[in-house]
Scaffold this active site. Structure first.
Site, PDB file in Angstrom:
ATOM      1  N   GLU A 280     -20.768  10.953  19.360  1.00  0.00           N
ATOM      2  CA  GLU A 280     -20.013  12.052  19.964  1.00  0.00           C
ATOM      3  C   GLU A 280     -18.713  12.261  19.196  1.00  0.00           C
ATOM      4  O   GLU A 280     -17.947  11.318  18.999  1.00  0.00           O
ATOM      5  CB  GLU A 280     -19.693  11.742  21.430  1.00  0.00           C
ATOM      6  CG  GLU A 280     -20.935  11.592  22.282  1.00  0.00           C
ATOM      7  CD  GLU A 280     -20.614  11.550  23.785  1.00  0.00           C
ATOM      8  OE1 GLU A 280     -19.425  11.651  24.168  1.00  0.00           O
ATOM      9  OE2 GLU A 280     -21.569  11.421  24.574  1.00  0.00           O
ATOM     10  N   GLU A 367     -20.221  16.920  31.546  1.00  0.00           N
ATOM     11  CA  GLU A 367     -19.553  15.674  31.943  1.00  0.00           C
ATOM     12  C   GLU A 367     -18.608  15.947  33.103  1.00  0.00           C
ATOM     13  O   GLU A 367     -18.245  17.091  33.357  1.00  0.00           O
ATOM     14  CB  GLU A 367     -18.838  15.033  30.755  1.00  0.00           C
ATOM     15  CG  GLU A 367     -17.796  15.918  30.109  1.00  0.00           C
ATOM     16  CD  GLU A 367     -17.074  15.247  28.953  1.00  0.00           C
ATOM     17  OE1 GLU A 367     -17.646  14.338  28.329  1.00  0.00           O
ATOM     18  OE2 GLU A 367     -15.934  15.638  28.693  1.00  0.00           O
TER      19      GLU A 367
HETATM   20  P1  C2E Z   1     -14.759  11.260  26.739  1.00  0.00           P
HETATM   21  O1  C2E Z   1     -15.561  10.957  25.530  1.00  0.00           O
HETATM   22  O2  C2E Z   1     -14.680  12.685  27.180  1.00  0.00           O
HETATM   23  O3  C2E Z   1     -15.342  10.332  27.892  1.00  0.00           O
HETATM   24  C1  C2E Z   1     -15.524  10.727  29.205  1.00  0.00           C
HETATM   25  C2  C2E Z   1     -14.362  10.285  30.041  1.00  0.00           C
HETATM   26  O4  C2E Z   1     -14.491  10.873  31.325  1.00  0.00           O
HETATM   27  C3  C2E Z   1     -14.343   8.786  30.279  1.00  0.00           C
HETATM   28  O5  C2E Z   1     -12.994   8.403  30.395  1.00  0.00           O
HETATM   29  C4  C2E Z   1     -15.036   8.658  31.630  1.00  0.00           C
HETATM   30  O6  C2E Z   1     -14.706   7.485  32.322  1.00  0.00           O
HETATM   31  C5  C2E Z   1     -14.481   9.886  32.314  1.00  0.00           C
HETATM   32  N1  C2E Z   1     -15.356  10.363  33.368  1.00  0.00           N
HETATM   33  C6  C2E Z   1     -16.675  10.194  33.483  1.00  0.00           C
HETATM   34  N2  C2E Z   1     -17.148  10.800  34.583  1.00  0.00           N
HETATM   35  C7  C2E Z   1     -16.099  11.394  35.184  1.00  0.00           C
HETATM   36  C8  C2E Z   1     -15.960  12.173  36.385  1.00  0.00           C
HETATM   37  O7  C2E Z   1     -16.902  12.456  37.105  1.00  0.00           O
HETATM   38  N3  C2E Z   1     -14.707  12.612  36.674  1.00  0.00           N
HETATM   39  C9  C2E Z   1     -13.632  12.318  35.878  1.00  0.00           C
HETATM   40  N4  C2E Z   1     -12.439  12.799  36.251  1.00  0.00           N
HETATM   41  N5  C2E Z   1     -13.729  11.577  34.749  1.00  0.00           N
HETATM   42  C10 C2E Z   1     -14.951  11.126  34.408  1.00  0.00           C
HETATM   43  P2  C2E Z   1     -12.420   7.152  29.626  1.00  0.00           P
HETATM   44  O8  C2E Z   1     -13.415   6.042  29.634  1.00  0.00           O
HETATM   45  O9  C2E Z   1     -11.061   6.915  30.154  1.00  0.00           O
HETATM   46  O10 C2E Z   1     -12.350   7.656  28.134  1.00  0.00           O
HETATM   47  C11 C2E Z   1     -11.419   8.636  27.761  1.00  0.00           C
HETATM   48  C12 C2E Z   1     -11.625   9.071  26.340  1.00  0.00           C
HETATM   49  O11 C2E Z   1     -11.332   8.039  25.404  1.00  0.00           O
HETATM   50  C13 C2E Z   1     -13.058   9.456  26.054  1.00  0.00           C
HETATM   51  O12 C2E Z   1     -13.270  10.744  26.541  1.00  0.00           O
HETATM   52  C14 C2E Z   1     -13.100   9.355  24.543  1.00  0.00           C
HETATM   53  O13 C2E Z   1     -12.592  10.532  23.950  1.00  0.00           O
HETATM   54  C15 C2E Z   1     -12.137   8.228  24.259  1.00  0.00           C
HETATM   55  N6  C2E Z   1     -12.921   7.005  23.990  1.00  0.00           N
HETATM   56  C16 C2E Z   1     -13.490   6.148  24.850  1.00  0.00           C
HETATM   57  N7  C2E Z   1     -14.121   5.147  24.192  1.00  0.00           N
HETATM   58  C17 C2E Z   1     -13.933   5.392  22.866  1.00  0.00           C
HETATM   59  C18 C2E Z   1     -14.351   4.728  21.649  1.00  0.00           C
HETATM   60  O14 C2E Z   1     -15.052   3.686  21.647  1.00  0.00           O
HETATM   61  N8  C2E Z   1     -13.963   5.293  20.464  1.00  0.00           N
HETATM   62  C19 C2E Z   1     -13.218   6.445  20.434  1.00  0.00           C
HETATM   63  N9  C2E Z   1     -12.886   6.930  19.223  1.00  0.00           N
HETATM   64  N10 C2E Z   1     -12.827   7.084  21.528  1.00  0.00           N
HETATM   65  C20 C2E Z   1     -13.178   6.582  22.735  1.00  0.00           C
HETATM   66 CA    CA Z   2     -17.439  11.213  24.724  1.00  0.00          CA
HETATM   67 CA    CA Z   3     -15.931  14.360  26.711  1.00  0.00          CA
END
Ligand code: C2E
Ligand code: CA
Ligand code: CA
Length: 414
Positions: A280, A367
């Site tokens: 992604e 999402e």
């Molecule tokens: P993302 O890729 O858009 O991931 C989805 C985020 O939305 C995740 O937050 C997830 O926990 C959250 N989410 C899922 N379902 C819902 C929902 O129903 N409602 C709401 N309000 N939120 C929901 P998370 O885990 O805090 O991750 C935030 C961002 O951090 C991710 O957005 C992604 O851009 C980045 N990220 C996370 N893991 C990695 C990684 O391993 N590498 C990189 N480069 N970026 C990462």
């Molecule tokens: Ca993602």
């Molecule tokens: Ca996303």
């Protein structure tokens, strides 16, 4: 600055707001009092006042206070609302925001996107005079945000702490299910990075991704998460769960011409075929190094990886990017998904992104699916895949198979 505790009966309130802490930043005494009155009538537990942006910031920075919602006017002397939003984000608080300015919808959307980029959730804007009813609707939105991760306690992580965590590989992939909206079957999982902190427990990516990117260390995290995700997916396949795993790739990594080979090698070392992995990538105008990025994307696609354009709709160059890169999936940003059926503008974005995906032959993934009505609406508009708290929150790898065995899609609408 005057915090008031509000005593009194809590009968007849739809939602108990006694636990809520709200800061009102407004330079006009009369307007500020109107707001405080409105909040009192809603029986908000703690109401604090600030006469301008500086006072508001001083309040938000106090280590002994927690502010759930800040209400401010965009047009204030000394520091306008826009600057205040940026500086609030720098304090590391998670306060949501309500604007009290008469603004047209496009401007609100712009400020909303800006705030979001700074990590602040804009609940909406209300015109003066502010009534308890108007406030209540926006406060309800704040309350509907599920708290995934603990509020950050204390100051943000220091670079040293993050560097130490990378050295010690104290990162763990959590997995969030992706479900086919038509069959209800589990089709994939997204790996989301979490950091284990000795004092703070599990820390979310908003606290470390930016810093790792700045220090040129984001690839180290990518390798850690990719390795865990690949071996988890190989394990699911061995257990009869035919699904894909999605891993987030930083745009910064796409500058390295050896990226595709490194990614392929890690995946294959786990005994996994590349067709089971989706990468992604968040769209962004910052894709300055287009040649290298496209070279990597084309090579990854040739090697069999799925490619997903993440947070679609929030960036700047969506269409140009789609046209030139070999994406297989479009992830519609959660800001367009949650509650779209009740929100006409949000729904326009949702439906047109979904339609665009369909016409380009891409799988559309929504999402941030938080409720049954989000789920039903996505089925109605023929979106392919859903991901969100309504299905499940991200969970440790060890819990995933157990969760998958008990998963039952919601029964269709009568
Ligand atoms: P993302 O890729 O858009 O991931 C989805 C985020 O939305 C995740 O937050 C997830 O926990 C959250 N989410 C899922 N379902 C819902 C929902 O129903 N409602 C709401 N309000 N939120 C929901 P998370 O885990 O805090 O991750 C935030 C961002 O951090 C991710 O957005 C992604 O851009 C980045 N990220 C996370 N893991 C990695 C990684 O391993 N590498 C990189 N480069 N970026 C990462
Ligand atoms: Ca993602
Ligand atoms: Ca996303």
């Amino acid at each position: 600055m005057t915090p008031h505790g509000i005593p009194g009966s809590r009968e007849n309130t739809l939602t108990d707001l006694g636990g809520l802490s709200v800061l009102v930043a407004e330079d006009h005494d009369f307007q500020r009092q109107m707001l405080v009155q409105a909040l009192r009538s809603l029986r908000v537990g703690l109401i604090s006042e600030a006469r301008d942006g500086m006072e508001a910031l001083d309040h938000l920075k106090r280590p002994d206070t927690r502010t759930d919602i800040t209400i401010c006017d965009l047009d204030m002397p000394n520091m306008d609302g826009m600057e205040l939003i940026r500086r609030i984000s720098e304090t590391g608080t998670r306060s949501s925001l309500i604007l009290t300015s008469a603004l047209d919808r496009t401007l609100i959307a712009t400020v909303g996107t800006m705030a979001r980029d700074y990590g602040i959730r804009l609940l909406g804007a209300i015109e003066k005079p502010v009534t308890p009813q108007k406030l209540q609707t926006l406060i309800a939105q704040h309350l509907s945000i599920p708290q995934v991760l603990e509020e950050p306690r204390g100051p943000r992580l220091s670079s040293d702490e993050i560097l130490a965590a990378i050295e010690e590989e104290r990162f763990e992939a959590f997995f969030q299910p992706k479900v086919d909206l038509h069959t209800g079957l589990l089709v994939g999982a997204e790996a989301l990075a979490r950091m284990r902190h000795p004092q703070r427990g599990i820390v979310g990516p908003s606290e470390f991704i930016g810093l790792l990117e700045e220090h040129g260390l984001i690839d180290r995290l990518t390798w850690i998460i990719l390795r865990q995700a690949s071996s988890a997916c190989a394990d699911w396949l061995r257990n009869g769960l035919e699904i894909t795993v999605s891993v987030n790739l930083s745009l910064k990594s796409l500058h390295d011409p050896t990226l595709a080979d490194q990614v392929t090698q890690i995946v294959r070392t786990s005994g996994l075929d590349t067709v089971h992995v989706v990468l992604e990538i968040t769209e962004s105008a910052a894709m300055a190094d287009v040649g290298h990025a496209l070279e990597n994307l084309a090579r990854l696609r040739m090697k069999g990886f799925g490619l997903s354009i993440d947070d679609f709709g929030t960036g700047y160059a969506s269409l140009q990017q789609l046209a030139r890169a070999p994406f297989t999936e479009l992830k519609i940003d959660r800001s367009f998904v949650a509650n779209a059926s009740q929100n006409p503008r949000r729904n326009v974005m949702l439906e047109s992104s979904n339609e665009l995906a369909r016409r380009l032959g891409l799988k559309s993934v929504a999402e941030g699916v938080e409720t049954r009505s989000d789920w039903d609406h996505l089925r109605e508009i023929d979106c392919s895949v859903a991901q969100g708290y309504f299905i499940a929150k991200p969970m440790p790898a060890a819990d995933f198979l157990g969760w998958a065995r008990t998963w039952r899609p919601p029964s269709p609408k009568p």
